[in-house]
Scaffold this active site. Structure first.
Site, mmCIF file in Angstrom:
data_model
loop_
_atom_site.group_PDB
_atom_site.id
_atom_site.type_symbol
_atom_site.label_atom_id
_atom_site.label_comp_id
_atom_site.label_asym_id
_atom_site.label_seq_id
_atom_site.Cartn_x
_atom_site.Cartn_y
_atom_site.Cartn_z
ATOM 1 N N TYR A 1 -22.128 22.808 -73.136
ATOM 2 C CA TYR A 1 -21.589 24.102 -73.559
ATOM 3 C C TYR A 1 -22.736 25.011 -73.966
ATOM 4 O O TYR A 1 -23.767 24.527 -74.455
ATOM 5 C CB TYR A 1 -20.677 23.933 -74.783
ATOM 6 C CG TYR A 1 -19.341 23.310 -74.513
ATOM 7 C CD1 TYR A 1 -18.226 24.108 -74.288
ATOM 8 C CD2 TYR A 1 -19.182 21.926 -74.507
ATOM 9 C CE1 TYR A 1 -16.971 23.535 -74.070
ATOM 10 C CE2 TYR A 1 -17.944 21.352 -74.281
ATOM 11 C CZ TYR A 1 -16.841 22.154 -74.065
ATOM 12 O OH TYR A 1 -15.623 21.592 -73.846
ATOM 13 N N TYR B 1 -18.904 14.990 -71.153
ATOM 14 C CA TYR B 1 -20.023 15.122 -72.094
ATOM 15 C C TYR B 1 -19.869 14.123 -73.249
ATOM 16 O O TYR B 1 -18.769 13.724 -73.602
ATOM 17 C CB TYR B 1 -20.151 16.554 -72.606
ATOM 18 C CG TYR B 1 -18.969 17.112 -73.376
ATOM 19 C CD1 TYR B 1 -18.818 16.886 -74.741
ATOM 20 C CD2 TYR B 1 -18.022 17.909 -72.738
ATOM 21 C CE1 TYR B 1 -17.753 17.423 -75.442
ATOM 22 C CE2 TYR B 1 -16.940 18.452 -73.428
ATOM 23 C CZ TYR B 1 -16.818 18.201 -74.780
ATOM 24 O OH TYR B 1 -15.758 18.730 -75.475
ATOM 25 N N ARG C 1 -16.326 12.444 -73.497
ATOM 26 C CA ARG C 1 -15.077 13.137 -73.217
ATOM 27 C C ARG C 1 -14.857 13.210 -71.713
ATOM 28 O O ARG C 1 -15.779 13.558 -70.963
ATOM 29 C CB ARG C 1 -15.114 14.590 -73.744
ATOM 30 C CG ARG C 1 -15.209 14.808 -75.251
ATOM 31 C CD ARG C 1 -14.030 14.302 -76.053
ATOM 32 N NE ARG C 1 -12.730 14.289 -75.415
ATOM 33 C CZ ARG C 1 -11.918 15.340 -75.258
ATOM 34 N NH1 ARG C 1 -12.263 16.522 -75.681
ATOM 35 N NH2 ARG C 1 -10.736 15.212 -74.672
ATOM 36 N N HIS D 1 -12.956 18.357 -68.924
ATOM 37 C CA HIS D 1 -11.761 19.117 -69.297
ATOM 38 C C HIS D 1 -12.071 20.599 -69.425
ATOM 39 O O HIS D 1 -13.224 20.995 -69.598
ATOM 40 C CB HIS D 1 -11.184 18.606 -70.630
ATOM 41 C CG HIS D 1 -12.154 18.716 -71.764
ATOM 42 N ND1 HIS D 1 -13.067 17.736 -72.043
ATOM 43 C CD2 HIS D 1 -12.382 19.701 -72.666
ATOM 44 C CE1 HIS D 1 -13.802 18.099 -73.075
ATOM 45 N NE2 HIS D 1 -13.414 19.307 -73.471
ATOM 46 N N HIS E 1 -10.675 23.774 -71.817
ATOM 47 C CA HIS E 1 -9.845 24.160 -72.957
ATOM 48 C C HIS E 1 -8.996 25.370 -72.568
ATOM 49 O O HIS E 1 -9.520 26.329 -71.993
ATOM 50 C CB HIS E 1 -10.716 24.530 -74.155
ATOM 51 C CG HIS E 1 -11.527 23.394 -74.695
ATOM 52 N ND1 HIS E 1 -11.098 22.605 -75.726
ATOM 53 C CD2 HIS E 1 -12.737 22.909 -74.324
ATOM 54 C CE1 HIS E 1 -12.016 21.681 -75.987
ATOM 55 N NE2 HIS E 1 -13.023 21.836 -75.144
HETATM 56 FE FE LIG Z 1 -14.570 20.388 -74.903
#
Ligand SMILES: [Fe+3]
Lengths: 184, 258
Positions: free
Chosen positions: B126, B165, B175, B178, B180
């Site tokens: 991110y 990640y 994770r 995905h 959000h």
């Molecule tokens: Fe996330």
């Protein structure tokens, strides 16, 4: 036929570059006639401030009208939309510059509030009621909340209203479930 | 660059997997369907002090709760729905179209309403300053998008498929990939933030956030479907994901007035 709702998931730790936007917490510019601050701190079960929470409010205007006006994401400085969004800061504090909501259809005036946070697996709803006016009776929700009703009430202060949110523990805020939310 | 050594204090995946399996077993014996995530789900360690311990309080929506904020053309630039053109160059990764419909519990389209997304880049990173994953940032990818649904409740984003990640829930915690999603309905009570996953992800069974939804059919509602009709010739793969909101509570007559 009622369809099964899509499950929620946590907002996670990385929403800050996506959900906040310029003017998100200023439903009216600070200093506007009638502007008040709705502010508070979001805390966890140890009483520690939560620096990665996000609150949204949705409210009527001072005359108790529910507005359907666009412009919450690109505020023009004079259109009141009734919607605001504020991430908590490093000390768990949030604040909105807004107008005092009026009573809608004879109900008590309140801010509808949603709470999101890292570590919170689904969003939570609550109400931040204005302090009860002299002679005002609690409504059905406040009565049913019993000795926890105080967690739903704003406290008037020099800036406007304080409304703290406790996700857990002493003074845990009353959070709401609306019909259909549990798949029922 | 080499992999950093795992901090010794983190618990192994086996511990978490055993906890999740025990919760699944206990759930299967209750016979009660739980289609939303459990707020109190200990394998998601950050939830320990952040979940209410009292039952949610039943409320009938009233006043402002029966309406939702309204967004319009002035709130959004149509280009915000294309995450591959935002920063003056082509982001790296698998270009992909994610599209679907937002409907309420009665199957009615949620029209002209805001959909917001955010995600990691193809490497699982991110742009958020708190993301410490030592994967490269992509100078041409912010991972943020917005759009309004159309008259059929439809939304459509062009983006880059995010990578999985790592996170610090436990040792070697990853994770599943995905996106959000943040959604509004026509009533405030329909507000939801969730995550969309990609089909067949090997990390599903290991992930406490995904597994916090105990009903397997409900979990699978978060998984998009590969759709070859959405896939574009020599341009982008395509996924379809529909979102069902709770409610509505307002009567149809009131809906007409909106
Ligand atoms: Fe996330």
């Amino acid at each position: 036929m009622t369809r099964s709702a899509t499950p929620g998931q946590t907002v996670g730790p990385f929403f800050h570059y996506a959900l906040p936007y310029p003017g998100d917490r200023e439903l009216v510019p600070p200093g506007t006639a009638g502007a008040v601050l709705l502010h508070g701190t979001v805390r966890d079960g140890d009483g520690a401030a939560i620096p990665d929470a996000l609150l949204e409010i949705w409210q009527a205007d001072p005359d108790g009208r529910v507005l359907q006006r666009a412009g919450s994401l690109r505020r023009d400085g004079f259109t009141f939309t009734g919607f605001g969004r504020a991430a908590t800061d490093a000390s768990g504090r949030y604040s909105f510059s807004t107008l005092v909501p009026g009573a809608v259809e004879g109900g008590l005036p309140f801010f509808a509030v949603t709470v999101f946070a890292r570590g919170l697996l689904n969003r939570l709803f609550t109400r931040a009621y204005l302090p009860l006016a002299d002679g005002a009776e609690p409504d059905a929700l406040l009565r049913s909340a019993g000795d926890r009703a105080g967690t739903l009430l704003c406290v008037a202060d020099d800036h406007g209203f304080r409304f703290d949110v406790h996700l857990q523990g002493d003074g845990e805020t009353v959070f709401l479930s609306y019909p259909g939310h549990r798949g029922d | 660059m080499t992999a950093p050594p795992p901090p010794a204090e983190l618990e192994p995946q086996e511990t978490l997997s055993a906890e999740m399996a025990a919760l699944r077993d206990a759930y299967e014996h209750t016979g009660v369907e739980e289609t939303q995530p459990r707020l109190d789900y200990p394998p998601y360690r950050s939830s320990r002090l952040r979940h209410p311990t009292k039952d949610l309080h039943h409320a009938d929506p009233e006043g402002v709760e029966l309406w939702a904020p309204c967004f319009g053309e002035r709130d959004i630039d149509p280009l915000e729905a294309d995450l591959t053109i935002q920063d003056g160059g082509e982001p790296i990764g698998e270009r992909t179209v994610v599209t679907g419909r937002v409907v309420d519990g009665e199957g009615r389209p949620v029209r002209r309403q805001l959909v917001e997304i955010w995600q990691a880049n193809a490497g699982g990173r991110y742009i958020h300053k708190r993301d410490q994953h030592p994967a490269p940032l992509d100078p041409h990818f912010t991972g943020v998008g917005r759009c309004l649904t159309d008259d059929d409740g439809g939304y459509r984003f062009t983006t880059i498929k995010p990578g999985p990640y790592p996170w610090r829930n436990h040792r070697n915690a990853w994770r599943p990939a995905h996106i959000h999603f943040s959604l509004f309905g026509s009533e405030f009570t329909q507000r939801i933030v969730t995550q969309m996953y990609f089909p067949g992800d090997p990390l599903f069974g290991l992930d406490p956030i995904y597994q916090s939804i105990l009903d397997p059919k409900a979990r699978e509602r978060l998984v998009a479907a590969y759709d070859h009709d959405v896939t574009q010739h020599e341009w982008a793969t395509g996924y379809r994901w529909d979102i069902v909101l709770t409610g509505p509570h307002r009567t149809p007559a009131e809906q007409e007035d909106a």
